[in-house]
Enzyme design. Structure first.
Site, PDB file in Angstrom:
ATOM      1  N   HIS A  70       7.467   9.920  13.144  1.00 36.78           N
ATOM      2  CA  HIS A  70       6.558   9.389  12.131  1.00 36.78           C
ATOM      3  C   HIS A  70       5.255   8.956  12.766  1.00 36.78           C
ATOM      4  O   HIS A  70       5.200   8.566  13.930  1.00 36.78           O
ATOM      5  CB  HIS A  70       7.194   8.224  11.360  1.00 36.78           C
ATOM      6  CG  HIS A  70       7.158   6.888  12.072  1.00 36.78           C
ATOM      7  ND1 HIS A  70       6.055   6.059  12.044  1.00 36.78           N
ATOM      8  CD2 HIS A  70       8.089   6.239  12.818  1.00 36.78           C
ATOM      9  CE1 HIS A  70       6.311   4.953  12.725  1.00 36.78           C
ATOM     10  NE2 HIS A  70       7.532   5.045  13.217  1.00 36.78           N
ATOM     11  N   CYS A  71       4.192   9.063  12.005  1.00 37.56           N
ATOM     12  CA  CYS A  71       2.904   8.482  12.383  1.00 37.56           C
ATOM     13  C   CYS A  71       2.516   7.557  11.233  1.00 37.56           C
ATOM     14  O   CYS A  71       3.368   7.079  10.492  1.00 37.56           O
ATOM     15  CB  CYS A  71       1.851   9.555  12.648  1.00 37.56           C
ATOM     16  SG  CYS A  71       1.490  10.648  11.253  1.00 37.56           S
ATOM     17  N   TRP A  72       1.249   7.242  11.087  1.00 34.95           N
ATOM     18  CA  TRP A  72       0.839   6.268  10.070  1.00 34.95           C
ATOM     19  C   TRP A  72       1.063   6.789   8.645  1.00 34.95           C
ATOM     20  O   TRP A  72       1.685   6.130   7.822  1.00 34.95           O
ATOM     21  CB  TRP A  72      -0.635   5.905  10.267  1.00 34.95           C
ATOM     22  CG  TRP A  72      -1.167   5.015   9.194  1.00 34.95           C
ATOM     23  CD1 TRP A  72      -2.065   5.353   8.228  1.00 34.95           C
ATOM     24  CD2 TRP A  72      -0.820   3.650   8.940  1.00 34.95           C
ATOM     25  NE1 TRP A  72      -2.312   4.292   7.392  1.00 34.95           N
ATOM     26  CE2 TRP A  72      -1.557   3.221   7.811  1.00 34.95           C
ATOM     27  CE3 TRP A  72       0.035   2.738   9.556  1.00 34.95           C
ATOM     28  CZ2 TRP A  72      -1.459   1.931   7.292  1.00 34.95           C
ATOM     29  CZ3 TRP A  72       0.128   1.458   9.046  1.00 34.95           C
ATOM     30  CH2 TRP A  72      -0.604   1.059   7.923  1.00 34.95           C
ATOM     31  N   SER A  78       2.000  13.463  13.214  1.00 29.91           N
ATOM     32  CA  SER A  78       3.460  13.640  13.256  1.00 29.91           C
ATOM     33  C   SER A  78       3.865  15.088  13.005  1.00 29.91           C
ATOM     34  O   SER A  78       4.816  15.596  13.620  1.00 29.91           O
ATOM     35  CB  SER A  78       4.147  12.708  12.243  1.00 29.91           C
ATOM     36  OG  SER A  78       3.658  12.927  10.945  1.00 29.91           O
ATOM     37  N   TYR A 100       4.698   5.799   8.222  1.00 28.11           N
ATOM     38  CA  TYR A 100       4.909   4.357   8.313  1.00 28.11           C
ATOM     39  C   TYR A 100       4.361   3.624   7.087  1.00 28.11           C
ATOM     40  O   TYR A 100       4.921   2.622   6.640  1.00 28.11           O
ATOM     41  CB  TYR A 100       4.244   3.840   9.583  1.00 28.11           C
ATOM     42  CG  TYR A 100       4.323   2.350   9.782  1.00 28.11           C
ATOM     43  CD1 TYR A 100       5.533   1.719  10.078  1.00 28.11           C
ATOM     44  CD2 TYR A 100       3.182   1.569   9.689  1.00 28.11           C
ATOM     45  CE1 TYR A 100       5.595   0.347  10.273  1.00 28.11           C
ATOM     46  CE2 TYR A 100       3.231   0.202   9.887  1.00 28.11           C
ATOM     47  CZ  TYR A 100       4.440  -0.411  10.172  1.00 28.11           C
ATOM     48  OH  TYR A 100       4.499  -1.761  10.366  1.00 28.11           O
TER      49      TYR A 100
END
Length: 327
Positions: A70-72, A78, A100
């Site tokens: 996961h990224c933001w 991601s 996220y």
């Protein structure tokens, strides 16, 4: 990036950043001031020398080659990272949809759900945290808010504690514990202010805590002072004096000076009695703001947490449908 991770992350997540803080800031600036295409170009140039490192670090973290990324926002970072792992032999690679940010939105909505709560209240030095630990041993569902906050809530609350998490990470860690509980059953928490040191209880949850049945344990000031002596006198005297200085206005100059003098002469019991004079008045003021009939007084004659936990549980089981013992 490391800065994003430090501010808040899904508990248990391992950070393998594509960009360090400075690189990410630079790319963001280029994106805003020039173009998306230019930012992507710079990103590829910065990432290329790190490609093998990403594989090595991922294998160290997940030797079974099964990962969730996961990224933001669940976007380009991601997706590109997941594709890179898949291209290099990782069997199962998933991406958190929405990243996220979506996790955070779900978390904040989660705490708006109604919960079955029992709140353990009592004056400072009553050993509430120790009692909650014993209740957990007896099979009760317990959330230690102060343990998660790395702070005991008072001016002395940071003494002997690790660094506090960010407000965001406190919420994340709280959710990680809470989601594992059986929400059909009662959950015990300690009576707290909205702020615990530098972190905050999510407001929807805090409002529920303020309305929930509160079992207010009454223990003599002398017994509580002796517990505080055991808890705090192993630390540096300077930290105790600094804590007194922070509440001088509320204690009053004379009482604060007397407490500091007692500490310097290792009369810790006498110093504890002085501080309890202030904290007892402050806590009682908060208790009186609770809804009528929600506070149940329970006199106890010991600071033994095991004995007190059993006494509290027997009382609650006997009177859980009869809350006529209110303040």
């Amino acid at each position: 990036s490391p800065g994003e991770y430090d501010k808040g992350h899904i508990p248990g997540a391992i950070n393998i950043p594509l960009f360090n803080n400075e690189e990410r800031a630079h790319i963001g600036t280029v994106y805003k001031q020039q173009s998306r295409e230019k930012a992507i170009e710079i990103g590829y140039r910065l990432v290329s020398p790190k490609l093998q490192h990403f594989i090595d670090a991922s294998l160290e973290t997940a030797p079974g080659k099964q990962v969730i990324v996961h990224c933001w926002r669940g976007g380009m970072r991601s997706q590109a990272f997941a594709q890179h792992l898949h291209d290099h032999g990782f069997d199962e690679v998933f991406v958190v949809e929405g990243g996220y940010k979506t996790f955070r939105n779900y978390l904040l909505t989660f705490f708006a759900n109604p919960f079955l709560l029992n709140v353990l209240g009592g004056y400072t030095g009553s050993g509430k945290t120790y009692i909650l630990q014993e209740l957990k041993k007896l099979g009760e569902q317990v959330i230690d808010l102060e343990g998660l906050a790395c702070h005991k809530g008072s001016s002395f609350g940071s003494i002997g504690q690790a660094a506090q998490p960010t407000v965001e990470q406190f919420e994340n860690n709280l959710f990680e514990q809470w989601r594992k509980l059986d929400l059909r059953k009662t959950i015990w928490v300690e009576d707290e202010s909205h702020d615990i040191g530098g972190v905050k209880i999510p407001m929807p949850l805090f409002l529920q805590i303020r309305k929930a049945p509160t079992y207010f344990i009454e223990i003599s000031k002398e017994l509580r002072a002796s517990l505080l002596v055991n808890d705090y006198t192993t630390c540096d005297q300077k930290k105790l004096i600094e804590a007194i200085n922070r509440i001088t206005k509320r204690l009053g100059g004379l009482e604060a000076g007397n407490a500091i003098e007692h500490i310097r002469n290792e009369r810790f019991f006498e110093a504890a009695l002085i501080t309890l004079g202030y904290y007892d008045k402050s806590y009682l003021k908060g208790v009186r703001m609770r809804p009528d009939g929600s506070v149940i007084r329970l006199p106890l004659h010991s600071i033994d947490p095991s004995e007190n936990a059993q006494t509290i549980l027997k009382f609650v089981n006997k009177h859980e449908h009869d809350q006529t013992y209110a303040v």
